[in-house]
Design an enzyme around this catalytic site. Structure first.
Site, mmCIF file in Angstrom:
data_model
loop_
_atom_site.group_PDB
_atom_site.id
_atom_site.type_symbol
_atom_site.label_atom_id
_atom_site.label_comp_id
_atom_site.label_asym_id
_atom_site.label_seq_id
_atom_site.Cartn_x
_atom_site.Cartn_y
_atom_site.Cartn_z
ATOM 1 C CG HIS A 19 12.986 -12.762 16.448
ATOM 2 N ND1 HIS A 19 14.314 -12.403 16.539
ATOM 3 C CD2 HIS A 19 12.431 -11.936 15.525
ATOM 4 C CE1 HIS A 19 14.560 -11.395 15.722
ATOM 5 N NE2 HIS A 19 13.439 -11.091 15.088
ATOM 6 C CG HIS A 61 17.024 -10.576 9.312
ATOM 7 N ND1 HIS A 61 17.955 -9.568 9.157
ATOM 8 C CD2 HIS A 61 15.999 -10.025 10.000
ATOM 9 C CE1 HIS A 61 17.513 -8.468 9.743
ATOM 10 N NE2 HIS A 61 16.327 -8.716 10.272
#
Ligand code: G3P
Ligand code: MG
Length: 254
Positions: A19, A61
């Site tokens: 991730h 992100h």
């Protein structure tokens, strides 16, 4: 006829996708974190993409750079050159320096490794102009169609990916309990559900997904007890900040 890469599918155990790279150990969404994921033996990586002012696809992100770098401001308001002035080591300052990578740079790094790449399109806050098309064009240019899967919390983006590339493998991301999510996702052409971990507690979750022909790729599974639980439930993929830990557990609880 081109077909979905079976590397996206579980075989003998749950797959392990790092991730934002191996972000438990290295600055998230940087080449350092992706290299570490490769070294740790992950099956793939998950990463997040946004678009710069000069239309470069970058891997980060947030819509802004404040949390992960020593700079401030929105990605959409800066050129790649401007973004490159900053240090993106903030989530792991033990690394002296880390750059914001472009998606192309990450593809170049991972192409020889055989890892799959889950590109999460961050189109929920800023509606980037044609990001879906730009990402697909790059995937095709790099010849990585069979290695890249797509996901988004913005399900219009998921549908658009399929319009542009019907054979793409697409996951519907969501966080909170949604009613009839498997039926909904199937209706809109999804290949997989990408739920936040706690959604696995809903009764018959895996069965509902399977009955609708959907894989379950769950995030973000970090704690050993949760990795064991999700592995035992036979999720297709564990999306985790700790790929080494997840691999060990996935190989044990099959
Ligand atoms: O793609 C799985 C996960 O990354 C979704 O949430 O906020 O970490 O991008 P987020
Ligand atoms: Mg993500």
């Amino acid at each position: 006829m081109w077909r979905i890469n079976m590397d996206f599918k579980r075989k003998d155990r749950s797959l392990v996708w790092a991730h934002r790279g191996a972000s438990g150990y290295a600055p998230e969404n940087t080449l350092e974190a992706f290299k570490l994921a490769v070294e740790m033996g992950a099956d793939g990586v998950e990463l997040d993409v946004q678009l710069t002012k000069d239309n470069q696809i970058v891997v980060i992100h947030d819509e802004w750079i404040d949390r992960t770098s020593n700079g401030k401001g929105w990605v959409k308001d800066m050129t790649l050159e401007e973004l490159r002035k900053y240090n993106y080591n903030k989530t792991h300052p033990e690394y002296e320096h880390a750059d914001i990578p472009t998606l192309r740079e990450v593809y170049e790094l991972l192409k020889p490794t055989g890892l799959t790449v889950n590109v999460e399109l961050k189109t929920g806050v800023v509606f980037y102009d044609d990001l879906e098309r730009k990402v697909i064009e790059l995937t095709k240019e790099m010849g990585m169609e069979d290695r890249v899967l797509y996901s988004s919390f913005n399900h219009y983006t998921c549908v658009k990916i399929h319009e542009l590339m019907p054979e793409a493998y697409v996951g519907f991301l969501y966080s909170d309990g949604a009613i009839d999510i498997a039926q909904y996702a199937k209706k809109h052409g999804a290949n997989a559900l990408h739920p936040a971990l706690y959604n696995l507690q809903f009764p018959n979750y895996m069965k509902d997904a399977a009955q609708n022909g959907l894989d379950v790729n769950v995030w973000t599974v970090n704690e050993p007890e949760h990795l064991v639980m999700a592995s035992r439930m036979k999720v297709n993929a564990l999306i985790t900040n700790y790929p080494d830990r997840a691999l060990q557990i996935a190989q044990t609880y099959i």
